[in-house]
Structures are given as structure tokens and as C-alpha cells.
Design a protein around this motif. Structure first.
Motif, PDB file in Angstrom:
ATOM      1  N   UNK A 181      -7.515  14.608  -6.938  1.00 27.52           N
ATOM      2  CA  UNK A 181      -7.537  13.314  -6.171  1.00 27.52           C
ATOM      3  C   UNK A 181      -8.810  12.563  -5.992  1.00 27.52           C
ATOM      4  N   UNK A 219       1.023  -1.298  -0.015  1.00 27.61           N
ATOM      5  CA  UNK A 219       0.089   0.159  -0.234  1.00 27.61           C
ATOM      6  C   UNK A 219       0.989   1.167   0.138  1.00 27.61           C
ATOM      7  N   UNK A 253      -7.540   0.878  -1.547  1.00 20.90           N
ATOM      8  CA  UNK A 253      -6.550   1.545  -0.597  1.00 20.90           C
ATOM      9  C   UNK A 253      -7.184   1.725   0.692  1.00 20.90           C
ATOM     10  N   UNK A 292       0.278   7.569  -1.081  1.00 26.19           N
ATOM     11  CA  UNK A 292      -0.436   8.255  -2.141  1.00 26.19           C
ATOM     12  C   UNK A 292      -0.498   9.881  -1.890  1.00 26.19           C
ATOM     13  N   UNK A 293       0.000  10.348  -0.845  1.00 29.02           N
ATOM     14  CA  UNK A 293      -0.056  11.764  -0.573  1.00 29.02           C
ATOM     15  C   UNK A 293       0.891  12.634  -1.364  1.00 29.02           C
ATOM     16  N   UNK A 343     -11.404  10.910  -4.000  1.00 28.89           N
ATOM     17  CA  UNK A 343     -11.631  10.677  -2.690  1.00 28.89           C
ATOM     18  C   UNK A 343     -13.019   9.958  -2.366  1.00 28.89           C
ATOM     19  N   UNK A 365      -8.146  -1.571   2.565  1.00 27.79           N
ATOM     20  CA  UNK A 365      -7.017  -2.331   3.348  1.00 27.79           C
ATOM     21  C   UNK A 365      -6.623  -1.343   4.419  1.00 27.79           C
ATOM     22  N   UNK A 366      -6.658  -0.021   4.295  1.00 27.46           N
ATOM     23  CA  UNK A 366      -6.423   0.611   5.432  1.00 27.46           C
ATOM     24  C   UNK A 366      -7.518   0.612   6.807  1.00 27.46           C
ATOM     25  N   UNK A 374      -7.430  10.857   5.516  1.00 27.30           N
ATOM     26  CA  UNK A 374      -7.339  12.424   5.002  1.00 27.30           C
ATOM     27  C   UNK A 374      -5.695  12.553   5.030  1.00 27.30           C
ATOM     28  N   UNK A 375      -4.831  12.091   5.729  1.00 23.34           N
ATOM     29  CA  UNK A 375      -3.433  12.326   5.405  1.00 23.34           C
ATOM     30  C   UNK A 375      -2.923  11.757   3.914  1.00 23.34           C
ATOM     31  N   UNK A 376      -3.591  10.777   3.682  1.00 21.52           N
ATOM     32  CA  UNK A 376      -3.165   9.943   2.382  1.00 21.52           C
ATOM     33  C   UNK A 376      -4.156  10.531   1.045  1.00 21.52           C
ATOM     34  N   UNK A 377      -4.949  11.455   1.399  1.00 19.76           N
ATOM     35  CA  UNK A 377      -5.760  12.154   0.363  1.00 19.76           C
ATOM     36  C   UNK A 377      -6.796  10.972  -0.277  1.00 19.76           C
ATOM     37  N   UNK A 378      -7.332  10.132   0.816  1.00 20.68           N
ATOM     38  CA  UNK A 378      -8.349   9.046   0.312  1.00 20.68           C
ATOM     39  C   UNK A 378      -9.717   9.298   0.394  1.00 20.68           C
ATOM     40  N   UNK A 379      -9.892  10.534   1.462  1.00 19.34           N
ATOM     41  CA  UNK A 379     -11.303  10.623   1.963  1.00 19.34           C
ATOM     42  C   UNK A 379     -11.488  11.985   1.855  1.00 19.34           C
ATOM     43  N   UNK A 380     -12.651  12.546   1.755  1.00 20.40           N
ATOM     44  CA  UNK A 380     -13.164  13.919   1.949  1.00 20.40           C
ATOM     45  C   UNK A 380     -13.109  14.391   3.441  1.00 20.40           C
ATOM     46  N   UNK A 381     -12.528  15.544   3.626  1.00 15.61           N
ATOM     47  CA  UNK A 381     -12.364  15.945   5.050  1.00 15.61           C
ATOM     48  C   UNK A 381     -13.727  16.498   5.463  1.00 15.61           C
ATOM     49  N   UNK A 413     -11.758  22.445   5.529  1.00 14.20           N
ATOM     50  CA  UNK A 413     -13.252  21.994   5.094  1.00 14.20           C
ATOM     51  C   UNK A 413     -13.855  23.475   4.423  1.00 14.20           C
ATOM     52  N   UNK A 423      -5.959  20.823   1.464  1.00 12.77           N
ATOM     53  CA  UNK A 423      -6.789  19.651   1.132  1.00 12.77           C
ATOM     54  C   UNK A 423      -7.557  19.574   2.402  1.00 12.77           C
ATOM     55  N   UNK A 424      -6.950  19.570   3.496  1.00 16.97           N
ATOM     56  CA  UNK A 424      -7.865  19.288   4.751  1.00 16.97           C
ATOM     57  C   UNK A 424      -8.502  20.505   5.399  1.00 16.97           C
TER      58      UNK A 424
END
Lengths: 64, 461
Positions: free
Chosen positions: B126, A46, B100, A49-50, B128, B103-104, B48-55, A60, A57-58
Motif C-alpha cells: 500500500x 474516487x 485520493x 482502494x481498500x 500510504x 479529494x477525501x 485508514x479504512x481505504x489504506x491511504x494513510x499510516x495508522x 500499530x 494494517x490498522x
């Protein structure tokens, strides 16, 4: 004809999950053997990806 | 004033609503525990850190009904897109994000309960997950309930696009819960490979063979087959590796001179860019822009530099793919999407409300339509006044280039068809558009016979 596909998906997972496990086991062993001969292992399964860029991004609330 | 999203009704865990122009998600009491686990286990932070989900942040507003436990405010996705509008690269990224996350989640004692392609959206390049309610606590032995959906929503479309034709993603339009595996199997015949054989053909045949199992009294408890965590993880990892390497035969790698062939002198190109910039400056609020026929995104980038989010539509898969490759590196506020202007995405799903047509999703402040009108009017026989009426209903402003018959690009189109377009002239174009728009500006592009207009739609005055 209507049927619930859930049962078939579950059964196929039992089989393919088992096969995948042996696949991963085989790949791990191969890497270990390769490592004995000085070959470097590949990246983690895995990957990160960041993007380290400051992309807001963070954040809101983007109204202001 | 609160309004529930039309597509948010399937999940009893909560729903999405809009209030005072902002988007919120109510989380119901039945899902409170799972939400707490998502937040407290460290899974949310990692995603969030890995840009996989909307914050999101917890909102200090009341729930819309008694079932609600709390309300969260997710970061707004500028434009909601659907799988049948994605290029291969976007589709692949969406699938990889799903795996991803899965798995996480397993590493944090949770499991992704669904693998719905519509739960993935694009935020500045991204891919997400937007459904915060997609997680369940994992219990040893439970299979991945989302596996069948993952195969229908991601694996089957990706295999069809890679092995047969990238245009087959449009099958998702006809099958809202993903491409039936037996259908994918019949199209992929001979091209499945070992991986496809297991996850598509064997899967499809097992589903058909066990279609009656649910009716049997022998299984009154509804007991599920048992799969170890070790095996679920290995299967997801093998799918991740396979999809990472999956590409269509003619893979797009980088910008060549594919789109550099234009009909302009260098001065003409420069003037056109200056005019577009000047027109964009005249629009008071220019936060949301659509670029119809975006090509290499040259003009989209002008709008981005003015602070806008741009949806860069194009009919050409390669153009969308190349734009996406760029955006996934630069993370600019641009969303490249596939769209045929002669058949824009319709609204589909239950009551035709679940997945909206493009005009139901956003009203842009401006639409760019450069060097496109001749394709609609001449290649597609669309009358100018109907094009004008449609465009005026979509966005507040329109920056449009008129390409006259004398232009070599139009001459190429006319070479293979009879000229049945006596009204395709600049005066007729102006007359047609001024029925629905107020003309704010017109400039002639030097070194060509083309003109660039800035219009304001009468529908939004």
C-alpha cells in the motif's frame, strides 16, 4: 535567480480548475444522456482502494 | 534516550523522533486544533479504512519540549524508500494516494497542505501518507497550496517516465523539491499532450511570468488568488483520471518467462532453495532481510515465509515493477526497490542528512546476494575484498553465491572483455570475504560449479 513559484501555481490553478470543472460537467452530462439510452455509468471518481483482506494494517504495535 | 529524525525539521507543527527503538511524532500546540479536526471529522478513519494513510495511536509519553501538545505513535514503516528508488507502478500509486487523500480531505472540510513525494511510503504494497500533520482546515476560495509541489514531485516525473524513459525518475535525486517544471517541459518537448501542456508548460511559463509578483507593494496583504472548491475538486479528479490511465509505452502486465531462464537444472534450483532456507533457519533473529538482485523475488519469498520483511532490490526496472504488481495484490511484507549496487542511493538534502543512504536507513539481519557477485566483480571491475568490506558494514549475516569463471554466465561476461581478473577464483573469494566475515557454512550447488555460503559479519559481533 531565485523566485517564489507560488504565485504562478496559484494563477494557473484558477485557469485549469475552471477548465477541469467544465470537463467534469461535460462528462457528467454525457453520462446522463447515455443513461437515457440505457448505458450504465462508470465507477465513482474516487474508487474504493481498500483490500478487504485481513492484513493487520490498522494494528500499530507489531512488536508483540 | 530520544533522538530526533534528521529529516524532520521543516514543519513547525511537530516532528518525528525515536525513543527506545520506537518511532513517535510530537504534535505541537500550534497544530493541536488541526489534529483534532482530522480525528473528529471522520477523515482519519476513512483514510485508514481505504489504506491511504499510516495508522497511529496516541502515546502515553511526555513531549520532548514545551511546544508539544501530545505524542502519537505511528505504525512503523519497515523500510523508508525514496521516489528515485521506485518503479513506475510505485510512483503512480504514490501519486494516486496523494490525490485520493486530497479529494477525501476536501469532503471533510480539510485540505492537503503539501504534496511531497517523500511523505508517501510503502507498507506491504500500500502507498500510504506518513505525515499526519499534512492537513489544514479548508476555507472557501483558497487554492490548493500543494498543487505546484504535486506537479514537481509527481506529475513531471510520471510524465517523463511514461513519455520519455522510466529511468528519468533519477532526476529526483538532483532536485529534492521535485523536478523543475521548465526542465520537465524542455525534456518533454513534443510529447506533452493537452494535459501536460496545461500542468507543465503553461504552469512553468506562468511561474516565470509572475516570478516578481511577490516583490510588488501592490499586494502587501499577500492575498491569494481565489479558486472555488468545485474547481479544485474537478482539477484533482481530472488529474486522478489522467494518472490512472498513464503508463509507459512498454507496459509490464504479468510474469512471463522473463526471469525463468536460469543456469540450473531442476535439482540445482531445488537444492539452492533448500540451502537458502536452511541458512535462514540458522540466523537467530531474522526480521529484516535485503535481497540484492532479487529478480522474480523467489528467494525473497523464502525469507518472508520465515517471518521477515524483505526489501527486494534490483537494478532492472521490469523486475521491480513485476514484484510490485505482485505485492500490491498479495500485500506480503516485501518492498521491491530499484538499486544499482555499483552506485547505491547516496544521502542527499540539507547537510546531506534529509534522505539517507540505504545503510543509514536499516541494518538488516541478513543480506541475500545470489548470482550477483560476478556482475560486480567482472562487469564493474570491483575488487572482491572491497565488495566484502562494504557488505560486512551493511548487515549482520550474508548468504552469498559464488559464481566461478567456468560458469556459462561468467563466460558470457568475459566474451566481450579481456580477462583481467586472475583473482576471481573461489580461494581468492573465500580469502577476501573471511577478512570481514566468519564463515558459518558452505555448500556446493548440485549440477553447477557454484557454491553457497553463509557468513556472519565481524562488524556486528
Amino acid at each position: 535567480m531565485y523566485f517564489d513559484p507560488g504565485f504562478g501555481s496559484m494563477i494557473v490553478q484558477v485557469l485549469l480548475g475552471g477548465l477541469a470543472f467544465f470537463g467534469v460537467l461535460f462528462a457528467t452530462m454525457r453520462h446522463k444522456i447515455a443513461a437515457l439510452f440505457g448505458k450504465k455509468p462508470k465507477e465513482d471518481a474516487v474508487p474504493t482502494e481498500a483490500d478487504p483482506a485481513n492484513d493487520n494494517f490498522e494494528q500499530v504495535d507489531t512488536d508483540e | 534516550m530520544s533522538e530526533r529524525e534528521a529529516s524532520s525539521f521543516r514543519d513547525p507543527s511537530g516532528f518525528v523522533f525515536r525513543q527506545d527503538g520506537k518511532i513517535y511524532r510530537q504534535i505541537n500546540h500550534v497544530y493541536r486544533e488541526q489534529y483534532t479536526q482530522l480525528m473528529d471529522s471522520g477523515l482519519y478513519k476513512e483514510l485508514i479504512q481505504h489504506r491511504l494513510m499510516v495508522p497511529h495511536e496516541e502515546a502515553d509519553i511526555p513531549c520532548l519540549n514545551d511546544a508539544g501538545a501530545l505524542v502519537i505513535r505511528p505504525k512503523e514503516i519497515p523500510f523508508i524508500s525514496y521516489p528515485y528508488e521506485w518503479c513506475f507502478g510505485q510512483y503512480k500509486q504514490a501519486a494516486l494516494t496523494t490525490l485520493r487523500i486530497h479529494l477525501r480531505a476536501l469532503n471533510h472540510g480539510m485540505i492537503l497542505k503539501d504534496a511531497n513525494a517523500y511523505n508517501i511510503q510503502f507498507l506491504n504494497g500500500y502507498a500510504v501518507l506518513v505525515d499526519t500533520l499534512s492537513f489544514e482546515p479548508y476555507q472557501e476560495g483558497m487554492p490548493w497550496i500543494g498543487y505546484g509541489q504535486f506537479c514537481r514531485h509527481f506529475l513531471a516525473p510520471l510524465l517523463l517516465m511514461a513519455k520519455v524513459d522510466v529511468r528519468l525518475s533519477k532526476l529526483m535525486l538532483a532536485h529534492i523539491d521535485g523536478i523543475p517544471l521548465d526542465l520537465a517541459d524542455s525534456i518533454l518537448r513534443g510529447k506533452l499532450g493537452t494535459f501536460g501542456y496545461g500542468h507543465i508548460r503553461l504552469h512553468a511559463r506562468t511561474i516565470a511570468r509572475h516570478s516578481e509578483d511577490g516583490k510588488e507593494q501592490a499586494n502587501p496583504t499577500g492575498k491569494m488568488a481565489s479558486v472555488s472548491k468545485r474547481n479544485i475538486t474537478a482539477m484533482a479528479q481530472s488529474m486522478l483520471h489522467f494518472i490512472e490511465k498513464l503508463n509507459p509505452k512498454q507496459t509490464v502486465t504479468e510474469w512471463g518467462d522473463y526471469y525463468s531462464r536460469t543456469n540450473y537444472s531442476e535439482d540445482g534450483t531445488k537444492a539452492k532453495e533448500e540451502f537458502v532456507t536452511a541458512y535462514l533457519d540458522q540466523i537467530d533473529t531474522c526480521k529484516a532481510v535485503w535481497d540484492f538482485g532479487a529478480n522474480d523475488g523467489r528467494y525473497s519469498k523464502l525469507a518472508i515465509s520465515k517471518g521477515a520483511h524483505v526489501v527486494a532490490f534490483d537494478i532492472d526496472h521490469t523486475a521491480v515493477e513485476r514484484n510490485f504488481m505482485q505485492v500490491s495484490k498479495t500485500h506480503q511484507p516485501m518492498l521491491p526497490l530499484l538499486l544499482d549496487l555499483a552506485t547505491p542511493s547516496p544521502s542527499i538534502g540539507f547537510a546531506n542528512l534529509e534522505r539517507g543512504s540505504i545503510d543509514q536507513r536499516q541494518t538488516p539481519d541478513a543480506i541475500l546476494m545470489l548470482a550477483v557477485i560476478h556482475h560486480l566483480a567482472i562487469s564493474n571491475n570491483l575488487p572482491l575484498d572491497q565488495i566484502a568490506r562494504w557488505l560486512s558494514s551493511l548487515g549482520k549475516h550474508l548468504i552469498i553465491e559464488f559464481v566461478p569463471k567456468e560458469d556459462s554466465q561468467v563466460q558470457i561476461l568475459l566474451r566481450t572483455r579481456t580477462d583481467i581478473f586472475p583473482d576471481y577464483t573461489e580461494p581468492c573469494f573465500e580469502a577476501a570475504f573471511e577478512q570481514y566475515f566468519t564463515r558459518l557454512e558452505k555448500r556446493e550447488i548440485p549440477g553447477s560449479k557454484r557454491s553457497l555460503y553463509l557468513f556472519r559479519s565481524k562488524s556486528f559481533q
